[in-house]
Design a protein around this motif. Structure first.
Motif, PDB file in Angstrom:
ATOM      1  N   LYS A  13       0.849  -1.189   0.000  1.00  0.00           N
ATOM      2  CA  LYS A  13       0.000   0.000   0.000  1.00  0.00           C
ATOM      3  C   LYS A  13       0.878   1.230   0.000  1.00  0.00           C
ATOM      4  CE  LYS A  13      -4.335  -1.263   1.942  1.00  0.00           C
ATOM      5  NZ  LYS A  13      -5.480  -0.516   2.293  1.00  0.00           N
ATOM      6  N   THR A  14       0.347   2.280  -0.515  1.00  0.00           N
ATOM      7  CA  THR A  14       1.030   3.567  -0.455  1.00  0.00           C
ATOM      8  C   THR A  14       0.198   4.478   0.434  1.00  0.00           C
ATOM      9  OG1 THR A  14       1.897   3.289  -2.681  1.00  0.00           O
ATOM     10  CG2 THR A  14       1.860   5.521  -1.807  1.00  0.00           C
ATOM     11  N   ALA A  15       0.845   5.036   1.422  1.00  0.00           N
ATOM     12  CA  ALA A  15       0.156   5.932   2.344  1.00  0.00           C
ATOM     13  C   ALA A  15       0.819   7.302   2.264  1.00  0.00           C
ATOM     14  CB  ALA A  15       0.230   5.388   3.765  1.00  0.00           C
ATOM     15  N   ARG A  16       0.036   8.334   2.478  1.00  0.00           N
ATOM     16  CA  ARG A  16       0.636   9.664   2.445  1.00  0.00           C
ATOM     17  C   ARG A  16       0.749  10.231   3.853  1.00  0.00           C
ATOM     18  NH1 ARG A  16      -4.017  13.130  -0.678  1.00  0.00           N
ATOM     19  NH2 ARG A  16      -5.732  12.465   0.637  1.00  0.00           N
ATOM     20  N   TYR A  17       1.651  11.163   3.982  1.00  0.00           N
ATOM     21  CA  TYR A  17       1.821  11.878   5.241  1.00  0.00           C
ATOM     22  C   TYR A  17       2.232  13.297   4.920  1.00  0.00           C
ATOM     23  CZ  TYR A  17       6.893  11.287   4.769  1.00  0.00           C
ATOM     24  OH  TYR A  17       8.185  11.319   4.318  1.00  0.00           O
ATOM     25  N   TYR A  18       2.042  14.165   5.867  1.00  0.00           N
ATOM     26  CA  TYR A  18       2.401  15.568   5.714  1.00  0.00           C
ATOM     27  C   TYR A  18       3.403  15.926   6.803  1.00  0.00           C
ATOM     28  CZ  TYR A  18      -1.434  15.917   2.462  1.00  0.00           C
ATOM     29  OH  TYR A  18      -2.248  15.739   1.373  1.00  0.00           O
ATOM     30  N   SER A  19       4.269  16.878   6.493  1.00  0.00           N
ATOM     31  CA  SER A  19       5.217  17.355   7.487  1.00  0.00           C
ATOM     32  C   SER A  19       5.536  18.813   7.200  1.00  0.00           C
ATOM     33  CB  SER A  19       6.499  16.525   7.475  1.00  0.00           C
ATOM     34  OG  SER A  19       7.219  16.748   6.280  1.00  0.00           O
ATOM     35  N   ASN A  20       6.011  19.485   8.223  1.00  0.00           N
ATOM     36  CA  ASN A  20       6.499  20.845   8.025  1.00  0.00           C
ATOM     37  C   ASN A  20       7.928  20.761   7.486  1.00  0.00           C
ATOM     38  OD1 ASN A  20       7.369  19.890  10.660  1.00  0.00           O
ATOM     39  ND2 ASN A  20       8.227  21.939  10.949  1.00  0.00           N
ATOM     40  N   ILE A  21       8.481  21.886   7.096  1.00  0.00           N
ATOM     41  CA  ILE A  21       9.855  21.943   6.611  1.00  0.00           C
ATOM     42  C   ILE A  21      10.654  22.772   7.611  1.00  0.00           C
ATOM     43  CG2 ILE A  21      11.365  22.619   4.719  1.00  0.00           C
ATOM     44  CD1 ILE A  21       8.858  22.410   2.892  1.00  0.00           C
ATOM     45  N   PRO A  22      11.425  22.106   8.482  1.00  0.00           N
ATOM     46  CA  PRO A  22      12.199  22.847   9.482  1.00  0.00           C
ATOM     47  C   PRO A  22      13.226  23.770   8.820  1.00  0.00           C
ATOM     48  CG  PRO A  22      12.113  20.521  10.023  1.00  0.00           C
ATOM     49  CD  PRO A  22      11.578  20.669   8.635  1.00  0.00           C
ATOM     50  N   GLU A  23      13.535  24.859   9.494  1.00  0.00           N
ATOM     51  CA  GLU A  23      14.498  25.830   8.979  1.00  0.00           C
ATOM     52  C   GLU A  23      15.921  25.280   8.984  1.00  0.00           C
ATOM     53  OE1 GLU A  23      14.206  29.712  10.789  1.00  0.00           O
ATOM     54  OE2 GLU A  23      12.041  29.469  11.005  1.00  0.00           O
ATOM     55  N   THR A  24      16.236  24.359   9.882  1.00  0.00           N
ATOM     56  CA  THR A  24      17.577  23.800   9.965  1.00  0.00           C
ATOM     57  C   THR A  24      17.510  22.286   9.816  1.00  0.00           C
ATOM     58  OG1 THR A  24      17.579  23.405  12.347  1.00  0.00           O
ATOM     59  CG2 THR A  24      18.232  25.597  11.611  1.00  0.00           C
ATOM     60  N   LYS A  25      18.659  21.671   9.625  1.00  0.00           N
ATOM     61  CA  LYS A  25      18.727  20.212   9.545  1.00  0.00           C
ATOM     62  C   LYS A  25      18.926  19.584  10.921  1.00  0.00           C
ATOM     63  CE  LYS A  25      20.431  20.178   4.864  1.00  0.00           C
ATOM     64  NZ  LYS A  25      19.854  19.261   3.964  1.00  0.00           N
ATOM     65  N   ILE A  26      19.081  20.411  11.938  1.00  0.00           N
ATOM     66  CA  ILE A  26      19.257  19.908  13.305  1.00  0.00           C
ATOM     67  C   ILE A  26      17.880  19.833  13.962  1.00  0.00           C
ATOM     68  CG2 ILE A  26      20.321  20.322  15.549  1.00  0.00           C
ATOM     69  CD1 ILE A  26      22.464  21.954  14.008  1.00  0.00           C
ATOM     70  N   ILE A  27      17.352  18.628  14.044  1.00  0.00           N
ATOM     71  CA  ILE A  27      16.026  18.408  14.622  1.00  0.00           C
ATOM     72  C   ILE A  27      16.193  18.092  16.106  1.00  0.00           C
ATOM     73  CG2 ILE A  27      13.925  17.013  14.548  1.00  0.00           C
ATOM     74  CD1 ILE A  27      14.453  18.766  12.044  1.00  0.00           C
ATOM     75  N   LYS A  28      15.606  18.919  16.942  1.00  0.00           N
ATOM     76  CA  LYS A  28      15.667  18.703  18.388  1.00  0.00           C
ATOM     77  C   LYS A  28      14.351  18.152  18.930  1.00  0.00           C
ATOM     78  CE  LYS A  28      19.174  22.180  19.245  1.00  0.00           C
ATOM     79  NZ  LYS A  28      19.512  23.411  19.972  1.00  0.00           N
ATOM     80  N   LYS A  29      13.262  18.431  18.226  1.00  0.00           N
ATOM     81  CA  LYS A  29      11.950  17.940  18.655  1.00  0.00           C
ATOM     82  C   LYS A  29      11.255  17.301  17.454  1.00  0.00           C
ATOM     83  CE  LYS A  29      11.312  22.083  20.455  1.00  0.00           C
ATOM     84  NZ  LYS A  29      10.566  23.262  20.833  1.00  0.00           N
ATOM     85  N   LEU A  30      10.708  16.118  17.674  1.00  0.00           N
ATOM     86  CA  LEU A  30       9.982  15.387  16.643  1.00  0.00           C
ATOM     87  C   LEU A  30       8.611  15.049  17.195  1.00  0.00           C
ATOM     88  CD1 LEU A  30       9.731  13.779  13.988  1.00  0.00           C
ATOM     89  CD2 LEU A  30      10.811  11.862  15.192  1.00  0.00           C
ATOM     90  N   TRP A  31       7.581  15.444  16.487  1.00  0.00           N
ATOM     91  CA  TRP A  31       6.196  15.164  16.884  1.00  0.00           C
ATOM     92  C   TRP A  31       5.539  14.320  15.807  1.00  0.00           C
ATOM     93  CZ3 TRP A  31       3.488  16.823  21.209  1.00  0.00           C
ATOM     94  CH2 TRP A  31       4.148  17.744  22.022  1.00  0.00           C
ATOM     95  N   PHE A  32       4.950  13.184  16.210  1.00  0.00           N
ATOM     96  CA  PHE A  32       4.055  12.426  15.344  1.00  0.00           C
ATOM     97  C   PHE A  32       2.655  12.737  15.833  1.00  0.00           C
ATOM     98  CE2 PHE A  32       7.857   9.984  14.533  1.00  0.00           C
ATOM     99  CZ  PHE A  32       7.716   9.632  13.199  1.00  0.00           C
ATOM    100  N   VAL A  33       1.850  13.335  14.992  1.00  0.00           N
ATOM    101  CA  VAL A  33       0.485  13.693  15.382  1.00  0.00           C
ATOM    102  C   VAL A  33      -0.485  12.805  14.607  1.00  0.00           C
ATOM    103  CG1 VAL A  33       1.083  16.036  16.080  1.00  0.00           C
ATOM    104  CG2 VAL A  33       0.435  15.630  13.726  1.00  0.00           C
ATOM    105  N   ILE A  34      -1.390  12.188  15.323  1.00  0.00           N
ATOM    106  CA  ILE A  34      -2.295  11.195  14.743  1.00  0.00           C
ATOM    107  C   ILE A  34      -3.714  11.756  14.738  1.00  0.00           C
ATOM    108  CG2 ILE A  34      -3.114   8.818  14.891  1.00  0.00           C
ATOM    109  CD1 ILE A  34      -0.040   9.092  14.538  1.00  0.00           C
ATOM    110  N   HIS A  35      -4.285  11.848  13.559  1.00  0.00           N
ATOM    111  CA  HIS A  35      -5.633  12.397  13.444  1.00  0.00           C
ATOM    112  C   HIS A  35      -6.687  11.383  13.851  1.00  0.00           C
ATOM    113  CE1 HIS A  35      -6.875  10.209   9.800  1.00  0.00           C
ATOM    114  NE2 HIS A  35      -5.631  10.358   9.379  1.00  0.00           N
ATOM    115  N   GLY A  36      -7.880  11.882  14.081  1.00  0.00           N
ATOM    116  CA  GLY A  36      -8.999  11.034  14.471  1.00  0.00           C
ATOM    117  C   GLY A  36      -9.879  10.668  13.296  1.00  0.00           C
TER     118      GLY A  36
END
Length: 74
Positions: A13-36
């Protein structure tokens, strides 16, 4: 009563997801948000704009069942 056996089939299966585009490549916080139920990830992720800073990545995977969506799925 006869017993039942469990079987498996492999499906791709192919599933889609959306994400923001962080300003830097250094990610300090990662959020997975699950819709209802009856929500689309494209709209749901916008609810988390207030979390976004230059080091935060938010990922909103979309459920595989979109039968409730009125948009045309291609």
């Amino acid at each position: 009563m006869m017993p039942f056996e469990e079987h498996f089939i492999k499906v791709e299966k192919t599933a889609r997801y959306y994400s923001n585009i962080p300003e830097t490549k250094i990610i300090k916080k990662l959020w997975f948000v699950i819709h209802g139920y009856s929500q689309l990830a494209q709209n749901f992720i916008k609810e988390f704009n207030f979390f976004i800073d230059k080091n935060t990545l938010i990922i909103a995977p979309e459920g595989l069942s979109r039968f409730y969506s009125r948009e045309k799925i291609g």
